[in-house]
Design an enzyme around this catalytic site. Sequence first.
Site, PDB file in Angstrom:
ATOM      1  N   THR A 107       0.837  -1.204   0.000  1.00  0.00           N
ATOM      2  CA  THR A 107       0.000   0.000   0.000  1.00  0.00           C
ATOM      3  C   THR A 107       0.869   1.249   0.000  1.00  0.00           C
ATOM      4  O   THR A 107       0.613   2.206  -0.727  1.00  0.00           O
ATOM      5  CB  THR A 107      -0.932   0.016   1.231  1.00  0.00           C
ATOM      6  OG1 THR A 107      -1.638  -1.220   1.278  1.00  0.00           O
ATOM      7  CG2 THR A 107      -1.929   1.146   1.152  1.00  0.00           C
ATOM      8  N   TRP A 164       2.333   1.620  -3.372  1.00  0.00           N
ATOM      9  CA  TRP A 164       1.328   1.982  -4.361  1.00  0.00           C
ATOM     10  C   TRP A 164       1.150   3.499  -4.415  1.00  0.00           C
ATOM     11  O   TRP A 164       0.955   4.079  -5.476  1.00  0.00           O
ATOM     12  CB  TRP A 164      -0.016   1.319  -4.030  1.00  0.00           C
ATOM     13  CG  TRP A 164      -1.067   1.606  -5.058  1.00  0.00           C
ATOM     14  CD1 TRP A 164      -1.284   0.908  -6.204  1.00  0.00           C
ATOM     15  CD2 TRP A 164      -2.027   2.662  -5.043  1.00  0.00           C
ATOM     16  NE1 TRP A 164      -2.323   1.467  -6.916  1.00  0.00           N
ATOM     17  CE2 TRP A 164      -2.798   2.549  -6.221  1.00  0.00           C
ATOM     18  CE3 TRP A 164      -2.321   3.702  -4.157  1.00  0.00           C
ATOM     19  CZ2 TRP A 164      -3.827   3.424  -6.531  1.00  0.00           C
ATOM     20  CZ3 TRP A 164      -3.342   4.579  -4.473  1.00  0.00           C
ATOM     21  CH2 TRP A 164      -4.092   4.435  -5.645  1.00  0.00           C
ATOM     22  N   HIS A 165       1.247   4.127  -3.230  1.00  0.00           N
ATOM     23  CA  HIS A 165       1.020   5.569  -3.183  1.00  0.00           C
ATOM     24  C   HIS A 165       2.158   6.357  -3.790  1.00  0.00           C
ATOM     25  O   HIS A 165       1.995   7.524  -4.144  1.00  0.00           O
ATOM     26  CB  HIS A 165       0.766   6.026  -1.747  1.00  0.00           C
ATOM     27  CG  HIS A 165      -0.623   5.727  -1.288  1.00  0.00           C
ATOM     28  ND1 HIS A 165      -0.964   4.545  -0.692  1.00  0.00           N
ATOM     29  CD2 HIS A 165      -1.768   6.445  -1.375  1.00  0.00           C
ATOM     30  CE1 HIS A 165      -2.257   4.545  -0.418  1.00  0.00           C
ATOM     31  NE2 HIS A 165      -2.767   5.689  -0.818  1.00  0.00           N
ATOM     32  N   GLY A 166       3.330   5.762  -3.900  1.00  0.00           N
ATOM     33  CA  GLY A 166       4.422   6.496  -4.512  1.00  0.00           C
ATOM     34  C   GLY A 166       5.723   5.742  -4.355  1.00  0.00           C
ATOM     35  O   GLY A 166       5.883   4.934  -3.444  1.00  0.00           O
TER      36      GLY A 166
END
Lengths: 466, 337
Positions: A313, A316-318
């Site tokens: 997660t 995934w955000h960066g």
Amino acid sequence: MVFSSLEFLFRFLPVFFILYFVVRPKYRNVILLLGSLFFYAYGEPLYIILMLASILVNYCLAFKISSDKRKLWFLLSLFYNLGILFVFKYINFFTSMVNTAFGKDLIPEIALTLPLGISFYTFQILSYMIDVYKGDCRPEKKFLNFACYVSMFPQLVAGPIVNYPEIRRDLNRKRFAQLKGIEKGAAFFIIGLAYKVLLANKIGILWNDVQTIGPYGINTATAWLGSLGFTMQIYFDFFGYSLMAIGLGMMTGFQLPDNFDNPYCARSVTDFWRRWHITLSRWFRKYVYIPLGGNRKGRAKMVLNLFIVWLLTGLWHGAGWNFILWGMFTFLLLVIEKFCTLRFLEGKHWLTQICSRLYMLLIIPVSWTIFNITDLTLLKNYLSRMFCIPLKGSVLGNSMANLARLFGNYWWLLLLCLLCCTPLPIKLFRRYGRYIWFKILLFVLFWLSIYQLAIGGSNPFLYFRF
Amino acid sequence: MKKLVRETTSFSARIKVFIKDCPLITALLLSTALLSIAALIGMAAGKYDWNISMNHPAFAAILAGEHKTEPKGGSLILKNIQMSEASGLSGKENEKSTPQAIASDTEKEPDKHPTQYVPRTPAPPRSDYYNDPQCTALTTEYNYIQADDHYFDDALFIGDSRIEGMCFFSNLGGAEFCYKEGLTARKLFDEKIATKSSSYETVTDLLSNRQFKKIYMMLGINELGYNNQEKFAQKYAENLNVIRQLQPDCKIIILGIMNVTAEYSNKDNVFNNDNINARNVAISALADGVNTFYFDLNPVITDETGGICQGYTWDGIHLKAEYYHLCDEFLKARGIP
């Protein structure tokens, strides 16, 4: 193109809707696809090829997956989709990591810009492929429908992340123009627009102001104030965008899933992640956490599974260390809550209610601060400031005057944001949405937002006055 | 209740149903249409510039109050450069050249220390808000002294958010500061300002009620997208005259506009370092080295790119708190006896 821009609102949208409603319902998917492709290509003329390739490859692979040798084809599709995501999103991060680890330039750095929305549409494709593989979903025969599912402009750039079964019915049925739905969609859109333009963009300047001074020049209270500003900005930015997407979905005849459920009213991190970016959490739960065994294989395995989910997660955000750190921070809190504090936090007693809210008031800004500062040294300094750890070489000057200045400029906006974090606005909308005074209010909010966009466009420095 | 718009119903009936079921959208469509028509009429009548593009619908002109822009002029400076080039005055042959623009009408006297200029690599202007003067102004040459602890007690700093930053984070003894984010030379005396230690509400109030010995002024970054450097300097000169009348005994120090980072500058056609330099060259010509001085802070905060050092700033424009001391040192080393 972003939703909160004059070109989208007054160029793209009118043309799109005229075409969309002029053609017969059975051709609306064609218009939707063409519109979405234009929407994407306008901002990313090159990377649209990448998206089209993804659509084509996965459309074909889905049939192979449901035939024999399905595992092989499935692995191939995973490899393709995750490979594309890795190359375009993580390769820079990966090469710099390898190069730092070996202390020399082993791999030359490739500077690729991140294709718009790639994380979102790749996840939608993945969910479709996994569903097809597991037999939860038949492969879509109509290429048009599948292409619409991936590229649909309302949710293309920033979600919600839709599952194919959720949208299949809407894609296949004749979507007649339902005036009530269009009107309601417009209302959702305007609320989202106002959240984005009038709240998020405005309160975002508070964080900017604090960062401009830098951690060496602020006191602890100012650091918290800045964090609170960003906490509000990210919520209204993202929530606003989701509302606009849902509104556009309604107007085009689709029911998109909710993405937020008053997350800042949560009383534990566990609860928070049931309410924040719901479609992403459910994606990770359904396609990573549960296949790994979830919480059914003993405590140690559960912790490991949570760790994997939150590492992913975060990534995934960066592509950055701070995102990994942010994921780990959340992971730790979730584990602590699961094993000791959750029962207390979710208790009914008024004292625990207060405690749990104070706890979240502390956790949420810290977590977004980690999320938002990509430079680790800066992050360390900022967090030190938040937690009263002395910084060598501080230039505090008259830091109280500075705090007073910032607070004086933003207190009313913060108050408004806090009010809008409660379920109150949505409740009002549900209750009074049909009344004429509410429509007038929406009308005013719309033009206020447009006014902000117009003056921002001709003179961006009205926002950022030096 | 589902109302389907059927093709069998007449056009006017469909419109009625639409208005009844979608009053909000109707109102939005009507208001947009009305505003657009008004804007188009305004454009046709010459009230607004004829400016319609993808991200600028006609009505944006009304909302943003874009009245017809004044002609930006600026050809004068260009001509002067061409003339001086022809006569071999500027360029690399001469180590130091005199400013071409405003200074041409100030008479030079022997005991004055007029601003000196060094040639600069030509950079074609990226907007019509400035021309390339092809030189950079230097800090006025003078026998400066090292300032002591009380040197700034009778000093005043006037300016925009960068002076605000100095007010909070520099260490200049008892100096007074008056500032406002977005302050400009063209509206210097009209704006409500904040001060460090007094309660005056405008620059005029402050200057009429308290006498200073030195006044430092930094203005201009907020009007990089307004007029051109010539008109900017003209307005600046008018401001100096007003200040001079209210404060007859003071030295006025024109602080050159601080640059932005090279990254910021490269991205922006208006708010860039070439435009800043053009305006600095123009206002530096107002300094005579007797009562008015020109200080260029850029050498202490910029790197070889010509922009602010990347690490000194977060937004590319303002110094972080811990770097204002660089300005302090520069100013303290340049006390005027």
